[in-house]
Design a protein around this motif. Structure first.
Motif, PDB file in Angstrom:
ATOM      1  N   PRO A  56       0.799  -1.221   0.000  1.00  0.00           N
ATOM      2  CA  PRO A  56       0.000   0.000   0.000  1.00  0.00           C
ATOM      3  C   PRO A  56       0.839   1.282   0.000  1.00  0.00           C
ATOM      4  N   SER A  57       2.073   1.189   0.462  1.00  0.00           N
ATOM      5  CA  SER A  57       2.986   2.334   0.486  1.00  0.00           C
ATOM      6  C   SER A  57       4.401   1.791   0.620  1.00  0.00           C
ATOM      7  N   ALA A  65       5.595  -0.756   7.170  1.00  0.00           N
ATOM      8  CA  ALA A  65       5.507   0.518   6.453  1.00  0.00           C
ATOM      9  C   ALA A  65       6.574   1.490   6.934  1.00  0.00           C
ATOM     10  N   GLY A 115       3.871   4.979   9.425  1.00  0.00           N
ATOM     11  CA  GLY A 115       3.075   4.049   8.638  1.00  0.00           C
ATOM     12  C   GLY A 115       2.022   3.346   9.467  1.00  0.00           C
ATOM     13  N   THR A 116       1.100   2.710   8.775  1.00  0.00           N
ATOM     14  CA  THR A 116      -0.006   2.068   9.487  1.00  0.00           C
ATOM     15  C   THR A 116      -0.103   0.569   9.236  1.00  0.00           C
ATOM     16  N   TRP A 117       0.745  -0.007   8.388  1.00  0.00           N
ATOM     17  CA  TRP A 117       0.537  -1.409   8.019  1.00  0.00           C
ATOM     18  C   TRP A 117       1.746  -2.292   8.316  1.00  0.00           C
ATOM     19  N   LEU A 174       2.856  -6.462   6.996  1.00  0.00           N
ATOM     20  CA  LEU A 174       2.499  -7.531   6.071  1.00  0.00           C
ATOM     21  C   LEU A 174       3.421  -8.718   6.316  1.00  0.00           C
ATOM     22  N   ARG A 192      -2.230  -9.403   6.932  1.00  0.00           N
ATOM     23  CA  ARG A 192      -2.117  -7.959   6.705  1.00  0.00           C
ATOM     24  C   ARG A 192      -2.723  -7.285   7.926  1.00  0.00           C
ATOM     25  N   ASP A 233      -3.541  -3.327   9.399  1.00  0.00           N
ATOM     26  CA  ASP A 233      -3.522  -1.881   9.208  1.00  0.00           C
ATOM     27  C   ASP A 233      -4.141  -1.256  10.450  1.00  0.00           C
ATOM     28  N   ALA A 274      -4.685   1.898  11.013  1.00  0.00           N
ATOM     29  CA  ALA A 274      -5.349   3.183  10.768  1.00  0.00           C
ATOM     30  C   ALA A 274      -6.772   3.190  11.305  1.00  0.00           C
ATOM     31  N   ARG A 325       1.127   5.331  14.926  1.00  0.00           N
ATOM     32  CA  ARG A 325       1.774   4.961  13.669  1.00  0.00           C
ATOM     33  C   ARG A 325       3.002   4.108  13.971  1.00  0.00           C
ATOM     34  N   GLU A 352       6.531   2.368  17.806  1.00  0.00           N
ATOM     35  CA  GLU A 352       5.329   3.120  17.443  1.00  0.00           C
ATOM     36  C   GLU A 352       5.433   4.539  17.973  1.00  0.00           C
TER      37      GLU A 352
END
Length: 139
Positions: free
Chosen positions: A67-68, A85, A89-91, A93, A104, A106, A108, A115, A133
């Motif tokens: 995603p990013s 991320a 970032g928020t993810w 994987l 996955r 996320d 958010a 984050r 974080e």
């Protein structure tokens, strides 16, 4: 292309990388990496490049769209690959060795202010995942 030129090109092009997995031969290396390209509007990718030094060949074994931009990559004790991320970032994987997405996450939707800081590390027994974080409201 000789090894030195390949490594220089890889260092310039890969955002994050980690040697990954046991190679069947000493001249073969599986390299986990995150990248975008070759076009500027191409999506970010997570994947494995198979480097065969004896054959002087590099091939992409598999890719997964992200995603990013990824920052930290790590191989977990059971051999799975974890990508985080880039900060903020928020993810997260997680994939298996063949590129199948196992999880996955996320955050958010959980928090508008928390984050990830780009890195994660599994405990030695694989039961816990430690991440850096930031709470952006606390800054």
């Amino acid at each position: 292309m000789d090894r030195r030129r390949f490594l220089l090109a890889l260092g310039a092009g890969a955002l994050s990388s980690a040697a990954w997995g046991e190679a069947a031969q000493a001249d073969v290396l599986n390299l986990a990496a995150a990248w975008r390209g070759p076009q500027e509007d191409d999506p970010q990718q997570l994947g494995v490049m198979r480097v065969d030094w004896a054959a002087k060949r590099v091939e992409v074994a598999w890719t997964v769209p992200l995603p990013s931009r990824a920052h930290g990559l790590s191989v977990e004790p059971e051999g799975t690959l974890l990508a985080v991320a880039m900060r903020p970032g928020t993810w997260l994987l997680r994939t298996d060795r063949e590129g199948r997405v196992l999880q996955r996450l996320d955050i958010a939707a959980e928090s508008a202010t928390r984050r990830f800081d780009g890195h994660a590390l599994a405990s030695a027994d694989g039961r816990w995942l430690y991440t850096g974080e930031t709470d952006v409201d606390a800054l």
